[in-house]
Design an enzyme around this catalytic site. Structure first.
Site, PDB file in Angstrom:
ATOM      1  N   ARG A  56       0.806  -1.222   0.000  1.00 33.06           N
ATOM      2  CA  ARG A  56       0.000   0.000   0.000  1.00 33.06           C
ATOM      3  C   ARG A  56       0.840   1.273   0.000  1.00 33.06           C
ATOM      4  O   ARG A  56       0.422   2.328  -0.471  1.00 33.06           O
ATOM      5  CB  ARG A  56      -0.930  -0.013   1.221  1.00 33.06           C
ATOM      6  CG  ARG A  56      -1.881   1.143   1.209  1.00 33.06           C
ATOM      7  CD  ARG A  56      -2.809   1.304   2.417  1.00 33.06           C
ATOM      8  NE  ARG A  56      -2.939   0.239   3.346  1.00 33.06           N
ATOM      9  CZ  ARG A  56      -2.392   0.233   4.571  1.00 33.06           C
ATOM     10  NH1 ARG A  56      -1.628   1.219   4.966  1.00 33.06           N
ATOM     11  NH2 ARG A  56      -2.619  -0.779   5.383  1.00 33.06           N
ATOM     12  N   TYR A 109     -14.309  21.091 -11.755  1.00 32.71           N
ATOM     13  CA  TYR A 109     -14.926  19.809 -12.141  1.00 32.71           C
ATOM     14  C   TYR A 109     -16.053  19.456 -11.147  1.00 32.71           C
ATOM     15  O   TYR A 109     -15.846  19.529  -9.926  1.00 32.71           O
ATOM     16  CB  TYR A 109     -13.807  18.773 -12.119  1.00 32.71           C
ATOM     17  CG  TYR A 109     -14.172  17.345 -12.400  1.00 32.71           C
ATOM     18  CD1 TYR A 109     -14.658  16.957 -13.646  1.00 32.71           C
ATOM     19  CD2 TYR A 109     -13.983  16.365 -11.429  1.00 32.71           C
ATOM     20  CE1 TYR A 109     -14.956  15.632 -13.903  1.00 32.71           C
ATOM     21  CE2 TYR A 109     -14.276  15.034 -11.679  1.00 32.71           C
ATOM     22  CZ  TYR A 109     -14.767  14.669 -12.917  1.00 32.71           C
ATOM     23  OH  TYR A 109     -15.063  13.357 -13.167  1.00 32.71           O
ATOM     24  N   ASP A 181      -5.863  21.536 -10.419  1.00 26.52           N
ATOM     25  CA  ASP A 181      -6.223  20.379 -11.247  1.00 26.52           C
ATOM     26  C   ASP A 181      -5.661  20.688 -12.629  1.00 26.52           C
ATOM     27  O   ASP A 181      -6.182  21.528 -13.349  1.00 26.52           O
ATOM     28  CB  ASP A 181      -7.749  20.214 -11.276  1.00 26.52           C
ATOM     29  CG  ASP A 181      -8.185  18.988 -12.064  1.00 26.52           C
ATOM     30  OD1 ASP A 181      -7.465  18.589 -13.012  1.00 26.52           O
ATOM     31  OD2 ASP A 181      -9.264  18.439 -11.761  1.00 26.52           O
ATOM     32  N   LYS A 206      -7.146  10.292 -17.919  1.00 30.72           N
ATOM     33  CA  LYS A 206      -7.317  10.972 -19.203  1.00 30.72           C
ATOM     34  C   LYS A 206      -6.105  10.702 -20.100  1.00 30.72           C
ATOM     35  O   LYS A 206      -5.955   9.606 -20.590  1.00 30.72           O
ATOM     36  CB  LYS A 206      -7.566  12.470 -18.959  1.00 30.72           C
ATOM     37  CG  LYS A 206      -8.674  12.733 -17.913  1.00 30.72           C
ATOM     38  CD  LYS A 206     -10.058  12.362 -18.401  1.00 30.72           C
ATOM     39  CE  LYS A 206     -11.108  12.194 -17.322  1.00 30.72           C
ATOM     40  NZ  LYS A 206     -11.368  13.328 -16.461  1.00 30.72           N
TER      41      LYS A 206
HETATM   42  C1  LIG Z   1     -12.113  13.318 -15.195  1.00 31.80           C
HETATM   43  C2  LIG Z   1     -11.636  14.455 -14.381  1.00 31.80           C
HETATM   44  C3  LIG Z   1     -11.345  14.293 -13.033  1.00 31.80           C
HETATM   45  C4  LIG Z   1     -11.616  13.009 -12.292  1.00 31.80           C
HETATM   46  O1  LIG Z   1     -10.865  11.943 -12.758  1.00 31.80           O
HETATM   47  P1  LIG Z   1     -11.377  10.435 -12.550  1.00 31.80           P
HETATM   48  O2  LIG Z   1     -10.178   9.628 -12.871  1.00 31.80           O
HETATM   49  O3  LIG Z   1     -12.537  10.257 -13.479  1.00 31.80           O
HETATM   50  O4  LIG Z   1     -11.789  10.321 -11.108  1.00 31.80           O
HETATM   51  C5  LIG Z   1     -10.843  15.373 -12.344  1.00 31.80           C
HETATM   52  N1  LIG Z   1     -10.651  16.556 -12.942  1.00 31.80           N
HETATM   53  C6  LIG Z   1     -10.908  16.752 -14.247  1.00 31.80           C
HETATM   54  C7  LIG Z   1     -10.655  18.083 -14.847  1.00 31.80           C
HETATM   55  C8  LIG Z   1     -11.426  15.717 -14.999  1.00 31.80           C
HETATM   56  O5  LIG Z   1     -11.728  15.924 -16.277  1.00 31.80           O
END
Ligand SMILES: *Cc1c(COP(=O)(O)O)cnc(C)c1O
Length: 391
Positions: A56, A109, A181, A206
């Site tokens: 972990r 988001y 982010d 992504k």
């Molecule tokens: C998709 C996304 C997230 C969350 O990511 P997950 O892997 O789906 O939890 C956070 N911030 C942005 C800008 C996103 O597009």
């Protein structure tokens, strides 16, 4: 490797073939227990966050992924999380306590907004949403108990570019931690630590994974002090990701530079084509010279990914549905950053609380995949013809 460029780092970082029979890629370590030969070795491993002592806490697989991301971003070290949202919640929970106030961009988001306004609220943390375009004016919102200023630039629905250095400077002056982010910017197109950010967060789901087949998140800390606090809290929360998913993240990074260049070029080709269409009121893409965020984007970013949005001229919900329902190449679904094109109706006006999002017509978000741009344009052309026929 000392002064290597991003593409070279993407290609080689985290690999050590000579330690693995000459095999190019590192093995995937499936691990919970790590055995120690002696009491002395066990005690020496202690509670360190480096090294390998329990699955972990970190494995050579997660450490290779983290080292590559941290190197790309120019940060100290990174922490892997099981999703982008888990990376965001881990980062926030590491730095807030009951009674604290945090400032979160109104363009954030949606699930991040919910985490702040529901769970953090229950834990006694007040999240206040601020105008993403506040710039240095954010100073007026900072209170003595403001612990975190959270940014997302550009916002992944409305694509407003924030003045990151100005906001970060005001936050720093007040002793607050600056988190961003950085999923849209990717570690290639926006360098958060050059702009005053303390923690950079990615939905690795992504572009890093890049193939729509795994959930993954990563947080990079700019300094050792920030990393220690982040990692200590991530360990308390049990934040870790499955080894196969981490491996997919590391494998995705190898081609991310090449993929992103094509995502960028195709998105711009689609955006320019859409700008000229009579059904489209405006295109929201910061790399377009007439976009309101273009000057800041040009100052701070070195590229753009494949995600942008359009506002249609006012038309019925049925007309939008006939546009989207019949798409052949653009799939309809959440997420983005994979190799395939996506399209989605969006409603940012329903999410805002600090500012009002003005839109006269319906909005649609597009992700430009790696298909041939001409085929994508033909798909959009047929879609807009359906929309016009239904209107
Ligand atoms: C998709 C996304 C997230 C969350 O990511 P997950 O892997 O789906 O939890 C956070 N911030 C942005 C800008 C996103 O597009």
């Amino acid at each position: 490797m000392k002064n290597a460029s991003p593409d070279t780092i993407l290609t080689h970082a985290g690999n050590d073939p000579q330690a693995n029979f000459g095999i190019v890629n590192p093995p995937v370590y499936h691990a919970s227990t790590v055995l120690f030969p002696t009491v002395a070795a066990l005690e020496e491993a202690g509670h360190s966050f480096d090294g390998v002592r329990y699955g972990r806490i970190g494995t050579p697989t997660s450490q290779a992924f983290e080292a590559t991301v941290a190197r790309l971003e120019g940060g100290f070290k990174a922490v892997t999380a099981p999703s982008g949202l888990a990376a965001i919640s881990t980062a926030l929970l590491a730095f807030v306590s009951a009674g604290d106030h945090i400032l979160v961009t109104d363009s954030v988001y949606g699930p991040t907004r919910l985490f702040c306004s529901d769970m953090l609220k229950r834990l006694g943390v007040e999240a206040e949403f601020y105008d993403p375009l506040a710039g240095a004016g954010i100073e007026r919102l900072i209170r003595p108990n403001t612990r975190v200023v959270f940014l997302e630039s550009p916002g992944s629905l409305t694509f407003e570019v924030q003045d990151v250095p100005a906001i970060a400077a005001a936050a720093k002056k007040a002793g607050a931690i600056v988190m961003i982010d950085n999923t849209w910017g990717t570690p290639l197109f926006f360098k958060p630590f050059d702009h005053g950010v303390d923690l950079s967060i990615h939905a690795a789901t992504k572009y890093m994974v890049g193939h729509s087949d795994a959930m993954l998140g990563v947080i990079t800390a700019g300094t050792e002090e920030v990393w220690n606090r982040l990692k200590r809290n991530a360990v308390q929360l049990g934040t870790c990701a499955g080894p196969d998913d981490v491996y997919l993240g590391l494998r995705g990074l190898r081609t991310m530079g090449a993929r992103l260049r094509q995502h960028q070029d195709t998105a711009l080709a689609l955006a320019r084509w859409l700008q000229a269409r009579p059904e489209v009121a405006r295109v929201l893409h910061p790399a377009l010279p007439d976009d309101p965020g273009h000057a800041l984007w040009k100052r701070d970013f070195t590229g753009a990914c494949g995600l942008f949005a359009i506002e249609l001229k006012p038309c019925s919900a049925a007309a939008v549905a006939s546009f989207l329902d019949g798409m052949e190449l653009f799939g309809m679904g959440y997420s983005w950053g994979g190799y395939e094109s996506l399209i989605l109706p969006i409603h940012p006006e329903k999410l805002r609380t600090a500012t009002r999002w003005r839109t006269d017509g319906p909005m649609v978000r597009l992700h430009a995949g790696l298909e041939d741009p001409d085929d994508l344009i033909a798909d959009l052309e047929r879609g807009l013809a359906r929309l016009a026929a239904a209107a």
